[in-house]
Design a protein around this motif. Structure first.
Motif, PDB file in Angstrom:
ATOM      1  N   ASP A 125     -12.702   8.004  38.833  1.00 53.79           N
ATOM      2  CA  ASP A 125     -13.791   7.100  39.196  1.00 53.79           C
ATOM      3  C   ASP A 125     -14.466   7.642  40.442  1.00 53.79           C
ATOM      4  O   ASP A 125     -13.895   7.623  41.530  1.00 53.79           O
ATOM      5  CB  ASP A 125     -13.234   5.700  39.453  1.00 53.79           C
ATOM      6  CG  ASP A 125     -14.321   4.697  39.795  1.00 53.79           C
ATOM      7  OD1 ASP A 125     -15.489   5.107  39.945  1.00 53.79           O
ATOM      8  OD2 ASP A 125     -14.010   3.500  39.917  1.00 53.79           O
ATOM      9  N   ARG A 133     -16.492   0.191  38.711  1.00 51.05           N
ATOM     10  CA  ARG A 133     -15.089   0.471  39.041  1.00 51.05           C
ATOM     11  C   ARG A 133     -14.159  -0.487  38.307  1.00 51.05           C
ATOM     12  O   ARG A 133     -13.120  -0.085  37.779  1.00 51.05           O
ATOM     13  CB  ARG A 133     -14.878   0.354  40.548  1.00 51.05           C
ATOM     14  CG  ARG A 133     -15.552   1.448  41.364  1.00 51.05           C
ATOM     15  CD  ARG A 133     -15.343   1.210  42.847  1.00 51.05           C
ATOM     16  NE  ARG A 133     -15.964   2.252  43.641  1.00 51.05           N
ATOM     17  CZ  ARG A 133     -15.395   3.416  43.918  1.00 51.05           C
ATOM     18  NH1 ARG A 133     -14.184   3.669  43.456  1.00 51.05           N
ATOM     19  NH2 ARG A 133     -16.014   4.324  44.637  1.00 51.05           N
ATOM     20  N   GLU A 134     -14.515  -1.763  38.286  1.00 49.95           N
ATOM     21  CA  GLU A 134     -13.701  -2.756  37.582  1.00 49.95           C
ATOM     22  C   GLU A 134     -13.654  -2.474  36.084  1.00 49.95           C
ATOM     23  O   GLU A 134     -12.600  -2.578  35.454  1.00 49.95           O
ATOM     24  CB  GLU A 134     -14.273  -4.156  37.823  1.00 49.95           C
ATOM     25  CG  GLU A 134     -13.856  -4.781  39.125  1.00 49.95           C
ATOM     26  CD  GLU A 134     -12.489  -5.432  39.028  1.00 49.95           C
ATOM     27  OE1 GLU A 134     -12.399  -6.652  38.826  1.00 49.95           O
ATOM     28  OE2 GLU A 134     -11.480  -4.688  39.144  1.00 49.95           O
ATOM     29  N   ASN A 137     -11.471   0.603  35.453  1.00 47.91           N
ATOM     30  CA  ASN A 137     -10.068   0.242  35.629  1.00 47.91           C
ATOM     31  C   ASN A 137      -9.531  -0.525  34.428  1.00 47.91           C
ATOM     32  O   ASN A 137      -8.441  -0.231  33.923  1.00 47.91           O
ATOM     33  CB  ASN A 137      -9.920  -0.604  36.892  1.00 47.91           C
ATOM     34  CG  ASN A 137      -8.502  -1.130  37.074  1.00 47.91           C
ATOM     35  OD1 ASN A 137      -7.568  -0.388  37.324  1.00 47.91           O
ATOM     36  ND2 ASN A 137      -8.347  -2.447  36.939  1.00 47.91           N
ATOM     37  N   SER A 149      -8.947   7.111  41.797  1.00 54.76           N
ATOM     38  CA  SER A 149     -10.077   6.374  42.350  1.00 54.76           C
ATOM     39  C   SER A 149     -10.324   6.776  43.794  1.00 54.76           C
ATOM     40  O   SER A 149      -9.406   6.785  44.617  1.00 54.76           O
ATOM     41  CB  SER A 149      -9.791   4.863  42.279  1.00 54.76           C
ATOM     42  OG  SER A 149     -10.847   4.113  42.846  1.00 54.76           O
ATOM     43  N   SER A 160      -6.709   6.495  45.947  1.00 56.72           N
ATOM     44  CA  SER A 160      -5.440   6.088  45.350  1.00 56.72           C
ATOM     45  C   SER A 160      -5.405   6.519  43.893  1.00 56.72           C
ATOM     46  O   SER A 160      -6.433   6.881  43.314  1.00 56.72           O
ATOM     47  CB  SER A 160      -5.232   4.568  45.444  1.00 56.72           C
ATOM     48  OG  SER A 160      -3.905   4.218  45.115  1.00 56.72           O
ATOM     49  N   PHE A 162      -3.917   5.148  40.155  1.00 52.43           N
ATOM     50  CA  PHE A 162      -3.379   4.021  39.403  1.00 52.43           C
ATOM     51  C   PHE A 162      -2.938   4.531  38.032  1.00 52.43           C
ATOM     52  O   PHE A 162      -3.753   5.083  37.289  1.00 52.43           O
ATOM     53  CB  PHE A 162      -4.444   2.934  39.253  1.00 52.43           C
ATOM     54  CG  PHE A 162      -5.055   2.514  40.572  1.00 52.43           C
ATOM     55  CD1 PHE A 162      -4.345   1.752  41.476  1.00 52.43           C
ATOM     56  CD2 PHE A 162      -6.349   2.913  40.904  1.00 52.43           C
ATOM     57  CE1 PHE A 162      -4.898   1.376  42.689  1.00 52.43           C
ATOM     58  CE2 PHE A 162      -6.919   2.541  42.112  1.00 52.43           C
ATOM     59  CZ  PHE A 162      -6.184   1.774  43.009  1.00 52.43           C
ATOM     60  N   CYS A 171      -2.827  -1.645  39.615  1.00 53.57           N
ATOM     61  CA  CYS A 171      -4.119  -1.175  39.118  1.00 53.57           C
ATOM     62  C   CYS A 171      -5.164  -1.429  40.206  1.00 53.57           C
ATOM     63  O   CYS A 171      -4.864  -2.020  41.251  1.00 53.57           O
ATOM     64  CB  CYS A 171      -4.500  -1.854  37.804  1.00 53.57           C
ATOM     65  SG  CYS A 171      -5.105  -3.563  37.955  1.00 53.57           S
ATOM     66  N   TYR A 172      -6.369  -0.993  39.967  1.00 49.43           N
ATOM     67  CA  TYR A 172      -7.444  -1.157  40.954  1.00 49.43           C
ATOM     68  C   TYR A 172      -7.649  -2.626  41.300  1.00 49.43           C
ATOM     69  O   TYR A 172      -7.861  -2.983  42.461  1.00 49.43           O
ATOM     70  CB  TYR A 172      -8.724  -0.547  40.389  1.00 49.43           C
ATOM     71  CG  TYR A 172      -9.916  -0.620  41.317  1.00 49.43           C
ATOM     72  CD1 TYR A 172     -10.146   0.374  42.259  1.00 49.43           C
ATOM     73  CD2 TYR A 172     -10.817  -1.685  41.245  1.00 49.43           C
ATOM     74  CE1 TYR A 172     -11.244   0.317  43.122  1.00 49.43           C
ATOM     75  CE2 TYR A 172     -11.916  -1.755  42.091  1.00 49.43           C
ATOM     76  CZ  TYR A 172     -12.114  -0.751  43.030  1.00 49.43           C
ATOM     77  OH  TYR A 172     -13.198  -0.825  43.871  1.00 49.43           O
ATOM     78  N   HIS A 173      -7.547  -3.498  40.302  1.00 45.27           N
ATOM     79  CA  HIS A 173      -7.779  -4.927  40.522  1.00 45.27           C
ATOM     80  C   HIS A 173      -6.672  -5.540  41.364  1.00 45.27           C
ATOM     81  O   HIS A 173      -6.927  -6.473  42.127  1.00 45.27           O
ATOM     82  CB  HIS A 173      -7.901  -5.652  39.181  1.00 45.27           C
ATOM     83  CG  HIS A 173      -8.409  -7.055  39.299  1.00 45.27           C
ATOM     84  ND1 HIS A 173      -9.748  -7.358  39.443  1.00 45.27           N
ATOM     85  CD2 HIS A 173      -7.750  -8.249  39.316  1.00 45.27           C
ATOM     86  CE1 HIS A 173      -9.898  -8.659  39.529  1.00 45.27           C
ATOM     87  NE2 HIS A 173      -8.702  -9.228  39.459  1.00 45.27           N
ATOM     88  N   TYR A 176      -7.962  -4.616  44.949  1.00 48.52           N
ATOM     89  CA  TYR A 176      -9.264  -5.056  45.434  1.00 48.52           C
ATOM     90  C   TYR A 176      -9.715  -6.407  44.897  1.00 48.52           C
ATOM     91  O   TYR A 176     -10.729  -6.938  45.370  1.00 48.52           O
ATOM     92  CB  TYR A 176     -10.328  -3.997  45.109  1.00 48.52           C
ATOM     93  CG  TYR A 176     -10.118  -2.710  45.852  1.00 48.52           C
ATOM     94  CD1 TYR A 176     -10.439  -2.602  47.203  1.00 48.52           C
ATOM     95  CD2 TYR A 176      -9.570  -1.599  45.220  1.00 48.52           C
ATOM     96  CE1 TYR A 176     -10.240  -1.424  47.897  1.00 48.52           C
ATOM     97  CE2 TYR A 176      -9.363  -0.410  45.899  1.00 48.52           C
ATOM     98  CZ  TYR A 176      -9.699  -0.329  47.238  1.00 48.52           C
ATOM     99  OH  TYR A 176      -9.493   0.842  47.925  1.00 48.52           O
TER     100      TYR A 176
END
Length: 251
Positions: A125, A133-134, A137, A149, A160, A162, A171-173, A176
């Motif tokens: 990403d 991004r979401e 992910n 990412s 990072s 994931f 995960c990204y979520h 963030y």
């Protein structure tokens, strides 16, 4: 197998015991999707192509603008006005004709993003848009594909990895959530060129580690970069059992 030309081209990294012939063959057989060919995507694409990742999928719907050239080193002045994908294709083919390049010139919707992620082994990403991004992910979590990412703005960067194949990986979520209401882009807040080069280069390194199978990728760790003070800091990141994205995969 590797040809004599490939053995010569990649000889310096093959000399590394952590890579060797087996690692180079894994890279040759790998496919990576780069989402965004701007400041972060530029060093990512250049280094993955040079390293011999066998198939690079390039996704960007934007065109090269004069304001990009201060940091997006994949592109040059004659490329202004061209699609970023077409600009990247020309540059990457010149760097390494041994690899295969796949173009995605249109914005990826839910279905095309899912298909693009399914077609590769790893996703990078390199965007500056939280909604994208979401979406990236969520597609990676759904299909069990590792995601590298990176982000950079002003004089600060983050990085990072994931990896939904690893049960302990967030995960990204998880990290963030739903993002910030005051989301800014580089065009609004500014960014220094070498910072995106640094973050993108680290993204490429993490991708090579995951694909070739060496080292310790930044899974469960967030690297924070303070370019103003030349400082690096690392935070541990745990998976959120109640995450609405990766937590749902356990149900």
């Amino acid at each position: 197998m590797l040809s004599d030309q490939e053995l010569l081209r990649y000889s310096r990294q093959i000399l590394l015991s952590q890579v060797d012939i087996d690692g180079q063959l894994r890279l040759k057989g790998s496919r990576a999707l780069i989402v965004g060919l701007g400041g972060l995507g530029s060093p990512v694409a250049l280094y993955l192509a040079a390293a011999g990742v066998g198939e690079l999928h390039l996704a960007d719907f934007d065109s090269v603008d004069l304001t990009n050239l201060q940091r997006q080193v994949l592109h040059d002045t004659p490329s202004v006005g061209l699609s970023k994908v077409d600009s990247a294709l020309k540059r990457l083919q010149a760097i390494n004709p041994e690899i295969r390049l796949v173009a995605h010139r249109s914005a990826l919707d839910e279905d095309s993003l899912a298909a693009a992620v399914q077609a590769v082994d790893l996703v990078l990403d390199c965007t500056d848009n939280f909604a994208t991004r979401e979406a990236v992910n969520a597609a990676c979590v759904a299909q069990g594909k590792p995601l590298v990412s990176g982000a950079a703005i002003r004089l600060e960067g983050q990085l990072s990895v994931f990896d939904p194949r690893r049960p302990e990986s967030p995960c990204y979520h998880c990290l963030y959530g739903h993002g910030s209401e005051a989301e800014l882009t580089c065009s609004e807040a500014g960014v220094i060129g070498p910072l995106v080069g640094l973050v993108g280069s680290l993204q490429a390194l993490e991708a090579l580690k995951v694909l070739a199978g060496f080292g310790q990728p930044l899974v469960g760790r967030l690297l924070l970069i303070d370019a103003l003070g030349s400082r690096f800091r690392e935070l541990r990141v745990k998976r959120d059992p109640g995450c609405s994205v990766c937590g749902a995969q356990d149900d």
